[in-house]
Design a protein around this motif. Sequence first.
Motif, PDB file in Angstrom:
ATOM      1  N   THR A   2      17.189  29.036  31.081  1.00 19.29           N
ATOM      2  CA  THR A   2      16.352  27.897  30.731  1.00 19.29           C
ATOM      3  C   THR A   2      17.251  26.672  30.707  1.00 19.29           C
ATOM      4  OG1 THR A   2      15.032  29.355  29.339  1.00 19.29           O
ATOM      5  CG2 THR A   2      14.708  26.984  29.059  1.00 19.29           C
ATOM      6  N   GLN A   4      18.335  22.837  30.709  1.00 21.34           N
ATOM      7  CA  GLN A   4      17.876  21.542  30.220  1.00 21.34           C
ATOM      8  C   GLN A   4      19.019  20.545  30.358  1.00 21.34           C
ATOM      9  OE1 GLN A   4      16.152  21.946  26.161  1.00 21.34           O
ATOM     10  NE2 GLN A   4      16.717  24.089  26.475  1.00 21.34           N
ATOM     11  N   LYS A  63      22.346  22.400  29.230  1.00 19.93           N
ATOM     12  CA  LYS A  63      22.285  23.553  28.331  1.00 19.93           C
ATOM     13  C   LYS A  63      21.458  24.659  28.965  1.00 19.93           C
ATOM     14  CE  LYS A  63      22.533  20.796  24.102  1.00 19.93           C
ATOM     15  NZ  LYS A  63      21.813  20.428  22.863  1.00 19.93           N
ATOM     16  N   ASP A  64      21.868  25.875  28.656  1.00 22.43           N
ATOM     17  CA  ASP A  64      21.071  27.054  28.966  1.00 22.43           C
ATOM     18  C   ASP A  64      20.500  27.482  27.630  1.00 22.43           C
ATOM     19  OD1 ASP A  64      19.913  29.396  29.781  1.00 22.43           O
ATOM     20  OD2 ASP A  64      21.721  30.231  30.703  1.00 22.43           O
ATOM     21  N   GLY A  65      19.235  27.159  27.413  1.00 21.08           N
ATOM     22  CA  GLY A  65      18.669  27.318  26.076  1.00 21.08           C
ATOM     23  C   GLY A  65      19.315  26.288  25.165  1.00 21.08           C
ATOM     24  N   GLU A  66      19.975  26.746  24.126  1.00 21.17           N
ATOM     25  CA  GLU A  66      20.669  25.852  23.203  1.00 21.17           C
ATOM     26  C   GLU A  66      22.171  25.776  23.472  1.00 21.17           C
ATOM     27  OE1 GLU A  66      19.300  23.785  20.838  1.00 21.17           O
ATOM     28  OE2 GLU A  66      17.482  24.392  21.905  1.00 21.17           O
TER      29      GLU A  66
END
Length: 175
Positions: A2, A4, A63-66
Amino acid sequence: MTIQYETIPSENSECCRELCNELMVFQKSKAQIRQELFDSMNFETRMIPSIKSALHNHIVVVKDGEKPVGYVYSNISPKETYANDFATFFDLSSVRKHDVGCLSQFYLREEYRKSGIGSRLFEMSMTWLHQFDDVEDYFIFVSNGNSDALEFYKRKGFVFSHEILDGFITVLRNK
């Protein structure tokens, strides 16, 4: 995955500390010339002073996730900033205007490379740099041994300008 992209104010640059330090270790691992120069390079000695001396700063964290997995740091600085005790990075007389743009630091963890993320970070950096009408010259400084980065920037339209510190750094510019 994910992914971002987050533009952060320079006051929040602390979130780049680990990535910046990884970048310095990565650059040292690639270096064939004067590896020892990287021993004193880290977040505190590279990113913080650059942020403080710049007129304008732009940091994008991916970021990958957080979890932060990469970042790009660009700035607009007076051209005189690039003539210091460490080195003179380019012939100041070759820059007509007072300020220059620089893609200063760029790092993406290995498992996220070759997926388009780096190209997106690069484009975000260039879009930001090109919004300053009083800046014509853009520079990227590539540490020796990092041929992948050198070729990446050339594919993006930057050209070889010269080397400094006996080949320790390759200077690329937009023209």
